[in-house]
Write a protein that holds these residues in place. Structure first.
Motif, PDB file in Angstrom:
ATOM      1  N   LYS A 270       0.798  -1.225   0.000  1.00  0.00           N
ATOM      2  CA  LYS A 270       0.000   0.000   0.000  1.00  0.00           C
ATOM      3  C   LYS A 270       0.831   1.276   0.000  1.00  0.00           C
ATOM      4  N   TYR A 271       2.118   1.179   0.389  1.00  0.00           N
ATOM      5  CA  TYR A 271       2.917   2.402   0.415  1.00  0.00           C
ATOM      6  C   TYR A 271       3.444   2.793  -0.962  1.00  0.00           C
TER       7      TYR A 271
ATOM      8  N   ARG B 110      -3.297   8.201   6.761  1.00  0.00           N
ATOM      9  CA  ARG B 110      -3.746   9.205   5.793  1.00  0.00           C
ATOM     10  C   ARG B 110      -5.258   9.245   5.659  1.00  0.00           C
ATOM     11  N   ALA B 111      -5.978   8.610   6.569  1.00  0.00           N
ATOM     12  CA  ALA B 111      -7.436   8.507   6.456  1.00  0.00           C
ATOM     13  C   ALA B 111      -8.044   9.854   6.084  1.00  0.00           C
ATOM     14  N   ASN B 112      -8.941   9.852   5.132  1.00  0.00           N
ATOM     15  CA  ASN B 112      -9.489  11.101   4.620  1.00  0.00           C
ATOM     16  C   ASN B 112     -10.878  10.843   4.052  1.00  0.00           C
TER      17      ASN B 112
ATOM     18  N   GLU C 185     -16.921   3.046 -13.793  1.00  0.00           N
ATOM     19  CA  GLU C 185     -15.997   2.763 -12.703  1.00  0.00           C
ATOM     20  C   GLU C 185     -16.641   1.934 -11.604  1.00  0.00           C
TER      21      GLU C 185
ATOM     22  N   PHE D  69      -9.842  -4.193  -0.140  1.00  0.00           N
ATOM     23  CA  PHE D  69     -10.265  -2.798  -0.012  1.00  0.00           C
ATOM     24  C   PHE D  69      -9.864  -2.222   1.349  1.00  0.00           C
TER      25      PHE D  69
ATOM     26  N   CYS E  24     -12.316  13.258   1.296  1.00  0.00           N
ATOM     27  CA  CYS E  24     -11.758  13.056  -0.041  1.00  0.00           C
ATOM     28  C   CYS E  24     -12.418  11.843  -0.701  1.00  0.00           C
ATOM     29  N   GLN E  25     -12.595  10.803   0.083  1.00  0.00           N
ATOM     30  CA  GLN E  25     -13.259   9.610  -0.428  1.00  0.00           C
ATOM     31  C   GLN E  25     -14.672   9.945  -0.884  1.00  0.00           C
TER      32      GLN E  25
ATOM     33  N   CYS F  71     -10.648   4.631 -12.458  1.00  0.00           N
ATOM     34  CA  CYS F  71     -10.534   4.264 -11.043  1.00  0.00           C
ATOM     35  C   CYS F  71     -11.742   3.415 -10.705  1.00  0.00           C
ATOM     36  N   HIS F  72     -11.570   2.403  -9.914  1.00  0.00           N
ATOM     37  CA  HIS F  72     -12.737   1.588  -9.614  1.00  0.00           C
ATOM     38  C   HIS F  72     -13.317   1.805  -8.231  1.00  0.00           C
ATOM     39  N   SER F  73     -12.514   2.280  -7.346  1.00  0.00           N
ATOM     40  CA  SER F  73     -13.067   2.602  -6.039  1.00  0.00           C
ATOM     41  C   SER F  73     -12.129   3.580  -5.354  1.00  0.00           C
ATOM     42  N   PHE F  74     -12.534   4.053  -4.194  1.00  0.00           N
ATOM     43  CA  PHE F  74     -11.684   4.946  -3.434  1.00  0.00           C
ATOM     44  C   PHE F  74     -11.598   4.457  -2.004  1.00  0.00           C
ATOM     45  N   ALA F  75     -10.393   4.218  -1.532  1.00  0.00           N
ATOM     46  CA  ALA F  75     -10.196   3.657  -0.201  1.00  0.00           C
ATOM     47  C   ALA F  75     -10.457   4.714   0.864  1.00  0.00           C
ATOM     48  N   ALA F  76     -10.415   4.296   2.110  1.00  0.00           N
ATOM     49  CA  ALA F  76     -10.735   5.200   3.213  1.00  0.00           C
ATOM     50  C   ALA F  76      -9.774   6.381   3.293  1.00  0.00           C
ATOM     51  N   ASP F  77      -8.607   6.270   2.663  1.00  0.00           N
ATOM     52  CA  ASP F  77      -7.688   7.404   2.663  1.00  0.00           C
ATOM     53  C   ASP F  77      -7.902   8.318   1.459  1.00  0.00           C
ATOM     54  N   GLY F  78      -8.957   8.033   0.676  1.00  0.00           N
ATOM     55  CA  GLY F  78      -9.286   8.890  -0.455  1.00  0.00           C
ATOM     56  C   GLY F  78      -8.441   8.616  -1.687  1.00  0.00           C
ATOM     57  N   ARG F  79      -7.531   7.630  -1.620  1.00  0.00           N
ATOM     58  CA  ARG F  79      -6.720   7.318  -2.798  1.00  0.00           C
ATOM     59  C   ARG F  79      -7.489   6.360  -3.691  1.00  0.00           C
TER      60      ARG F  79
ATOM     61  N   ILE G 164      -8.454   3.304  -6.117  1.00  0.00           N
ATOM     62  CA  ILE G 164      -8.081   1.906  -6.323  1.00  0.00           C
ATOM     63  C   ILE G 164      -8.397   1.604  -7.767  1.00  0.00           C
TER      64      ILE G 164
END
Lengths: 517, 254
Positions: free
Chosen positions: A42-43, B231-233, B134, B223, B236-237, A70-78, A80
């Protein structure tokens, strides 16, 4: 038991090591392996699936879109986009910043090639992912690891008929033949630069050295160029169309590196980070494979180009060093992207920030903003930062920062300003600038219509006039405008810097010990 | 004011544009308005006319936009007609009045409110298509058929289906619009077609959402594992994948 594993890895005895490996592997289910190896991956920052358009084929699975999906967004907003996993998190290296370093006591696992292929295919069919992001710890030796990776990719492309996106992170020290093979199976290849200078790399990654990283990067970029020439394309990668209209762009045909004109790919390479002795002769055949690769596979070499990433905040480099290195990587190595990764302290080491130090998220954000200014706005690194001011002002974004220091160029009249001038106004981007240019031929503009075109007037109104008038009566003074801009952005800046903190509703009946501390 | 109303589908809307234009030649464009049924509140002084879908008239409208103006303008109009916003149909009509005068440049001349509105509608529908490409999730039924449900605001599943036609040509799959109750069906190695679903069919297909297999579980595990907690945000999500788009995304359930 784990100490025992480590000893075994240290001795790097291939045979007994493998026997032992299969023993531990059998202990985990696929789901557990996925959790361990995704957690270990993940890093890595890059999760883009962009850069190549490829149609689907009957009987195969998958296609690829140049815009990226993009297919999804993880809890950190990045986002996936790809299935980001390591093949294994066993590693013989001991890089101080890395979670998977040899001296860390973490659960270790490894995927079997078939197992991983299955996972990719099934995820892809359910539209969970856009493809595979494939990296690995160094098991036994770089070549041994790369061979395993290659095996997996070949299986995926041939037996499983997978036609989707694959991004491979190459292992430093892999032999050329293997990189050539990988390049033909993957869409994008990346080599992690990790740190922008040789000194920092020596300090934090004792088993790696700069030339071991730059060498494959150089060969890959030459091979990509050779393959592109062979099919009648320009040797350089495609860049955003805008760059054609921007005289000052780093991707312009008249581009220069440190004042010297660039002719071929490879010019100016000796300037990256340290002066190393390179043979300046470009060797286009460096990685061109000999003989047939994997049956009937006819694939271009890394059609989506090459990328890299740098860790920021673990070493004392300035933003200027980082940005200049970035620009040179784009120009001399023709990289498609350079990624930055705010260092998150995960290991205890006296050479690193202490555990619990907040990751420099706002700084990372500013660097990405500057990276966009290089690639889409026709800025150069030297314009944004200077030796006297080697760091970005964290309060306002790099473009605003540049604008307030160049007030002599403002305000500009939106009705007459050229495209590249409009693009340098804070709050106006490539799309809104194009809309302004297109529409002003047919009728008048107003602040109202500018707003609907997507101009961010909150920032732009200090720098533009429309029909000869500014939106408000504004003093054109650096300090005044800076403070106003910083004020309007402060909330968002705070949010980026403190994004992971938890909040809760205050009540009368709780004590807030933590607040006073 | 003459108000022309029609059902909520492409053919009816194009026919409605045809009929309204016919009337406007006599009474002027400012005296006609187009609305999509159902009409909840009608005006006392307006005259309402229901327009029935007519394939030939719809074809005429699409042909003349394509040949007399440009295919690009037709794409804009087409996207606007997919939109669920109240004024979309009437906006498309107003845009066409401009476009027939100035041609393809109407797309770029966004100084006028009509053209500007069209640009916004096209952008919004285009973004929605991309979002559902998506966030659509297929459920595998015994590895034979893949079924996905979405609840888009605009009527986008046909265009979403086009993307998957290229991506998974040799699989059987189906994308269902839960609100409009119709589906894009793709047979293995065949072409996409659209099927209106009866209520029994719909109820039966709805149950496919309950089917989780090992890969769904693994996807959820992935997931969770891929997020960096330092970095939880959440905000932004939320910006990238708003709640209403998450309804059928399996990683946000269970």
């Amino acid at each position: 038991m784990r100490t025992y594993v480590r000893k075994r890895i240290d001795s790097a005895n291939k045979c007994s090591y493998n026997v032992y490996m299969s023993n531990i592997i059998s202990g985990f289910t696929t789901k557990e392996k996925l959790e361990i190896l995704a957690d270990a991956a993940k890093y890595d920052v890059a999760c883009t699936s962009s850069g190549v358009d490829r149609k689907g084929k009957k009987g195969e699975l998958g296609n690829s879109k140049a815009c990226g999906i993009c297919h999804s967004f993880a809890a950190d907003g990045r986002c996936i986009s790809l299935l980001k996993v390591l093949m294994t998190n066993h590693c013989v290296y001991d890089c101080k910043y890395c979670i998977n370093r040899r001296s860390n006591d973490v659960p270790r696992a490894a995927f079997e090639p078939e197992e991983l292929c299955n996972l990719v295919i099934e995820f892809y069919k359910r539209n969970y992912i856009e493809g595979l992001f494939f990296s690995s710890g160094v098991m036994v030796s770089p070549d041994y690891t790369s061979e395993k990776m290659c095996e997996t990719l070949l299986l995926l492309r041939t037996k499983y008929h997978f036609n989707g996106y694959i991004h491979v992170k190459t292992i430093p020290g892999t032999s050329d033949e293997l990189i050539a093979k990988i390049g033909l199976l993957a869409d994008r290849i990346s080599v992690n630069l990790e740190l922008p200078t040789a000194e920092s790399l020596k300090e934090l990654a004792p088993n790696k050295n700069f030339s071991k990283i730059l060498d494959p990067m150089e060969k890959i970029s030459d091979t990509i160029a050779a393959h592109r020439l062979a099919i009648g394309k320009d040797a350089r990668m495609e860049r955003a169309n805008i760059n054609r209209y921007l005289d000052n762009s780093i991707f312009n045909s008249r581009m220069t590196i440190d004042g010297e004109k660039v002719k071929a790919i490879g010019d100016g390479r000796e300037n990256i980070g340290l002066s190393r002795s390179v043979n300046n002769k470009t060797d286009y055949t460096a990685l061109v494979p000999q003989g047939k690769q994997g049956g009937d596979l006819k694939r271009p070499f890394a059609p989506a180009g090459q990328s890299t990433q740098m860790i920021i905040g673990a070493t004392p480099e300035s933003d200027l060093t980082l940005l200049e290195t970035t620009q040179r990587l784009y120009q001399a190595y023709d990289l498609k992207r350079v990624f930055f990764s705010a260092y998150i302290p995960i290991n205890e080491d006296k050479a690193l920030p202490a555990i619990g130090t907040a990751p420099p998220l706002l700084r990372e954000h500013r660097l990405y903003q500057a990276d966009w200014l290089l690639r889409y706005y026709g800025f150069q690194a030297k314009e944004l930062l200077t030796e006297q001011r080697p760091f970005f002002n964290e309060q306002i974004d790099p473009k605003c920062d540049w604008a307030v220091r160049h007030l002599e160029a403002f305000p500009v009249e939106v009705k007459t300003a050229s495209y590249d001038v409009l693009l340098r106004v804070p709050g106006i981007g490539p799309k809104s600038a194009m809309r302004i240019i297109n529409s002003r031929r047919y009728g008048a503009l107003s602040f109202e219509s500018l707003k609907r075109m997507g101009v961010v007037l909150k920032r732009a109104h200090y720098f533009i006039t429309c029909n000869g008038k500014m939106m408000f009566k504004t003093r054109i003074e650096e300090d005044y405008i800076t403070s106003r801009l910083a004020d309007s952005e402060s909330k968002e800046n705070w949010r980026i810097a403190h994004q992971n903190e938890q909040f809760h509703q205050m009540t009368l009946f709780e004590t807030y010990g933590a607040m006073s501390s | 004011m003459n108000v022309f109303t029609c059902e909520d589908n492409l053919e009816s809307k194009l026919t409605c544009i045809y009929t309204a234009w016919e009337k406007a030649i006599k009474v002027g464009h400012s005296n006609v308005r187009l609305e999509v049924e159902p009409i909840y509140m009608s005006n006392l002084f307006d005259e309402y006319t229901h327009v029935e879908a007519d394939n030939i008239k719809a074809q005429k409208v699409s042909n003349s936009i394509n040949s007399k103006i440009s295919p690009d303008v037709y794409i804009s109009v087409y996207y606007a007609l997919l939109s669920n916003e109240d004024d979309a149909l009437d906006s498309a009509y107003r845009f066409l009045i401009n476009a027939f005068k100035v041609g393809n440049n109407a797309i770029f001349a966004i100084n006028t409110p009509e053209n500007m509105r069209m640009m916004e509608l096209r952008r919004r529908v285009g973004n929605e298509i991309h979002s559902f490409v998506e966030f659509l999730r297929f459920h595998s039924i015994n590895n034979q058929v893949y079924i996905g449900h979405i609840e888009p605001k605009a009527d986008v599943i046909e265009l979403v289906g086009r993307h998957f036609d290229d991506r998974m040509p040799s699989e059987n799959w189906m994308i269902i619009d839960d609100n409009r109750r119709y589906a894009v069906v793709h047979p293995k190695d065949g072409d996409n077609y659209i099927k209106q679903l009866s209520s029994e069919e719909f109820e039966r297909l709805r149950q496919t959402e309950g089917i989780d297999d090992v890969y769904t579980e693994m996807w959820r595990a992935f997931f969770d594992a891929i997020a960096i907690k330092e970095r939880a945000n959440r905000r932004c999500q939320m910006n990238h994948i708003p709640l209403w788009m998450r309804k059928h995304a399996v990683e946000f359930q269970g």
